[in-house]
Enzyme design. Sequence first.
Site, PDB file in Angstrom:
ATOM      1  N   HIS A 160       0.823  -1.219   0.000  1.00  0.00           N
ATOM      2  CA  HIS A 160       0.000   0.000   0.000  1.00  0.00           C
ATOM      3  C   HIS A 160       0.853   1.265   0.000  1.00  0.00           C
ATOM      4  O   HIS A 160       0.364   2.334  -0.327  1.00  0.00           O
ATOM      5  CB  HIS A 160      -1.062  -0.023   1.113  1.00  0.00           C
ATOM      6  CG  HIS A 160      -0.611   0.326   2.494  1.00  0.00           C
ATOM      7  ND1 HIS A 160      -0.337  -0.604   3.468  1.00  0.00           N
ATOM      8  CD2 HIS A 160      -0.412   1.517   3.087  1.00  0.00           C
ATOM      9  CE1 HIS A 160       0.004  -0.007   4.590  1.00  0.00           C
ATOM     10  NE2 HIS A 160      -0.024   1.280   4.394  1.00  0.00           N
ATOM     11  N   ASP A 204       1.212  -7.658   2.400  1.00  0.00           N
ATOM     12  CA  ASP A 204       1.356  -6.229   2.105  1.00  0.00           C
ATOM     13  C   ASP A 204       2.823  -5.797   1.926  1.00  0.00           C
ATOM     14  O   ASP A 204       3.392  -5.129   2.777  1.00  0.00           O
ATOM     15  CB  ASP A 204       0.694  -5.441   3.248  1.00  0.00           C
ATOM     16  CG  ASP A 204       0.340  -4.020   2.852  1.00  0.00           C
ATOM     17  OD1 ASP A 204       0.862  -3.542   1.828  1.00  0.00           O
ATOM     18  OD2 ASP A 204      -0.447  -3.386   3.578  1.00  0.00           O
ATOM     19  N   SER A 243       3.930   2.257   8.520  1.00  0.00           N
ATOM     20  CA  SER A 243       3.725   1.291   7.452  1.00  0.00           C
ATOM     21  C   SER A 243       5.033   1.048   6.734  1.00  0.00           C
ATOM     22  O   SER A 243       5.727   1.994   6.354  1.00  0.00           O
ATOM     23  CB  SER A 243       2.709   1.807   6.442  1.00  0.00           C
ATOM     24  OG  SER A 243       1.424   1.504   6.880  1.00  0.00           O
TER      25      SER A 243
HETATM   26  N1  ARG Z   1      -4.803   0.527   7.711  1.00  0.00           N
HETATM   27  C1  ARG Z   1      -3.505   0.539   7.106  1.00  0.00           C
HETATM   28  C2  ARG Z   1      -2.967   1.967   7.168  1.00  0.00           C
HETATM   29  O1  ARG Z   1      -3.462   2.752   7.896  1.00  0.00           O
HETATM   30  C3  ARG Z   1      -3.524  -0.032   5.732  1.00  0.00           C
HETATM   31  C4  ARG Z   1      -4.197   0.836   4.755  1.00  0.00           C
HETATM   32  C5  ARG Z   1      -4.289   0.243   3.360  1.00  0.00           C
HETATM   33  N2  ARG Z   1      -5.400   0.870   2.706  1.00  0.00           N
HETATM   34  C6  ARG Z   1      -6.657   0.367   2.699  1.00  0.00           C
HETATM   35  N3  ARG Z   1      -7.659   1.182   2.517  1.00  0.00           N
HETATM   36  N4  ARG Z   1      -6.881  -0.903   2.859  1.00  0.00           N
HETATM   37  O2  ARG Z   1      -2.429   2.554   6.299  1.00  0.00           O
HETATM   38  N1  GLU Z   2      -1.317   1.376   7.668  1.00  0.00           N
HETATM   39  C1  GLU Z   2      -0.735   2.450   8.408  1.00  0.00           C
HETATM   40  C2  GLU Z   2       0.210   3.310   7.553  1.00  0.00           C
HETATM   41  O1  GLU Z   2       0.016   3.461   6.385  1.00  0.00           O
HETATM   42  C3  GLU Z   2      -0.028   1.895   9.582  1.00  0.00           C
HETATM   43  C4  GLU Z   2      -1.001   1.378  10.513  1.00  0.00           C
HETATM   44  C5  GLU Z   2      -1.168   2.280  11.700  1.00  0.00           C
HETATM   45  O2  GLU Z   2      -1.756   3.351  11.597  1.00  0.00           O
HETATM   46  O3  GLU Z   2      -0.681   1.813  12.736  1.00  0.00           O
HETATM   47  O4  GLU Z   2       1.123   3.918   8.043  1.00  0.00           O
END
Ligand code: ARG
Ligand code: GLU
Length: 715
Positions: free
Chosen positions: A85, A221, A650
């Site tokens: 991502h 990922d 991330s």
């Molecule tokens: N939750 C993770 C973060 O905050 C992964 C995000 C990937 N994007 C999504 N919409 N699934 O970035």
């Molecule tokens: N998916 C999040 C990012 O893009 C990390 C997850 C979080 O927020 O801990 O940085």
Amino acid sequence: MRKFNLILVAVLLSLSGLQAREGMWIPVLLEKYNLAEMQQMGFKLTASDIYDVNNASMKDAVVLFGGGCTGELISGEGLLITNHHCGYRQIQTHSSVENDYLTHGFWAKNRDEELPNPGLSVSFLERMEDVTSLVLSGTEIENDPEKQQKIINSNIIELEKTAQEDGKFKASVRPFFYGNQYFLHVYKVYTDVRLVGAPPSAIGKFGGDTDNWVWPRHTGDFSLFRIYANKDNEPAAYSKENVPYKPKRFFPISIKGVSPEDFTMVFGYPGRTTQYLTSDAVRLIREQRNPDRIFVRDMKLDIMGRHMNSDPKVRIQYASKHAGVSNAWKKWQGENLGIDRLAAVEKKKEFENEFKAWAEEHGRWENEFRPLLEKFNDLYGQYAPLAKASDFYAEVVWSGVELFTLSSYLQMLIRQANDEGEIPESARIAVKRMAEGFYKDFHQPVDEELFFTLLPVFGKKLPASFVPADVLKVISKNTSSDQFLKLYRKSVLTDQAKVISLIESGSVKKMKLLLNDPVFTMFSSLRTFFDTQINPTLKEIEDNIETSMKPYMAGVMEMMEGQMFYPDANSTLRVAYGRVEGYQPRDGIVFKHYTTLEGIMEKDNPDIYDYDVPSRLKELFQSKDYGVYADNGELPVCFVASNHTTGGNSGSPVINAEGHLIGINFDRCWEGTMSDIMYDPEQCRNIALDMRYALFIIDKFAGAGYLLDEMELIR
Ligand code: ARG
Ligand code: GLU
């Protein structure tokens, strides 16, 4: 025998006492504050193995990837791994219908096939240094906070200028603990970063938004890039002559696996947390800001989702936008649940009472801290309605109705005109490119619906004093969706060819026709109104809160002297440490610390886009062809650990006690998403991709095992 048992119990108790560890720590201060505890938890190395200015250390293998992710070096030839991502935009940009790397994945078979990415950079931290006294010098003789801030700002500019060494480095001085401390960070920035590999989305984004923020998780990922440098190993713009960058350090990858209780640390660039907010601030987030933003996004997601489900082309067009809207929308909901479960507002109030007792005891309540805490209460009272306005403008105007976004590009263009009304060619080219990108992913029926759904809500939810009169009039005059539709369809902005020729004309005179355009004029009014009637007060209150946090923070640190404090995340390099461990999300449920390929097969459903498992992966599952990546006959996919992380982490390396790479951080679990505001050791877990799954995908799934030759595997 009895004695032995007692000792054993004592040992077990003390071990389990050393559990989840809150905090995102400063690399140069580990030796002083954290190392003893880290070693007690199992870490086998020293603080200078993590950060050292004179010798190669782990920090030389960690980069800020693009603007908001982390990446790490995994070979001596500049190979870097981060999340799928995080590389999503690059993978998407290289994709076309013929070469759809999003769907099918991408694997460069040799260096020549690696794809350059204009605009992408990675930053290595050269050094960081406490510059508090230099930043504050000269402020002692000033009493006026505004004048103090001016001195601070000019000191910062000076320090950064010196540290840049004529453009050799990028330097940035950042406040920590609300300006009670300042650190200078010096970076070397490489801009030739090429795409090397990415799994198909059915692996790299497996589970999509449905599984996002949730454990148990099965997302592969990751993506691979390579940093290039000139022949002196220094940063250089993209060129065929560039060679793979030779890092000072890279991470060996351990395929020995993870067990519960194992020490882990996460080393990366967490973006933003707010752990020291007062109860008033947390209440505002819980009761107003999160609900407002969730409310608008519910509607946006419903609209986009319906159109995406009924047309495959629209699904692709809106995939990334939908993911962006959905990501924070889901996090805020988890955050609210966590705030309630922890009774975070009450806890903050209890803390403020303790603080009051302490201040009274030291004769500092009446004149010093009582006025300060009352000031917060007062400021948040004034802030609440403005924050509401700011949130609705953000969700509806700045990134809601898409023609408003296009209007902002055109406005930007008009503003660059010279006195003769001519627009420079460079601006025309840039905006034309933006507009073309805009139309590529624009589907008018979606935006029409956004327009006639969101605008009435905007008018209803905001007091009239926050909406410009002409817009208010339009909203109250048009009461049905049909009326809004008519208005929308009158806009020239729906016509790509006309808009592009307007931009190409380069003449402000021609652009005058926009002054009669119903959508463009609406946007202009909203923009001007916000900039002149809302933003100045909003900013003033925000600045006031920020400056008032400095003495409050200092007071809290004084009260709790001897305890360890970590500063809020601010996109600077940090270390979080904890253990591999599952958790109990609810009564009667225990989550294991890891997931396997078995779980991917359980979710398999060709009818659901997010769960459509590639057939090659099914074959490998059938034949159990897991090679050296298997763990007791299973193929591990993800694991959870108790490292305190946030957005920006991330792609961060998850490192074991020996300093080897065991995983890539990519998310947090649902029950712990409030950790940006309040951390709960029982429920906060970071989610990591197991390196063995990444290697399995590269090697067995993609047949790109040649990439493993340059890695160092610890078996
Ligand atoms: N939750 C993770 C973060 O905050 C992964 C995000 C990937 N994007 C999504 N919409 N699934 O970035
Ligand atoms: N998916 C999040 C990012 O893009 C990390 C997850 C979080 O927020 O801990 O940085």
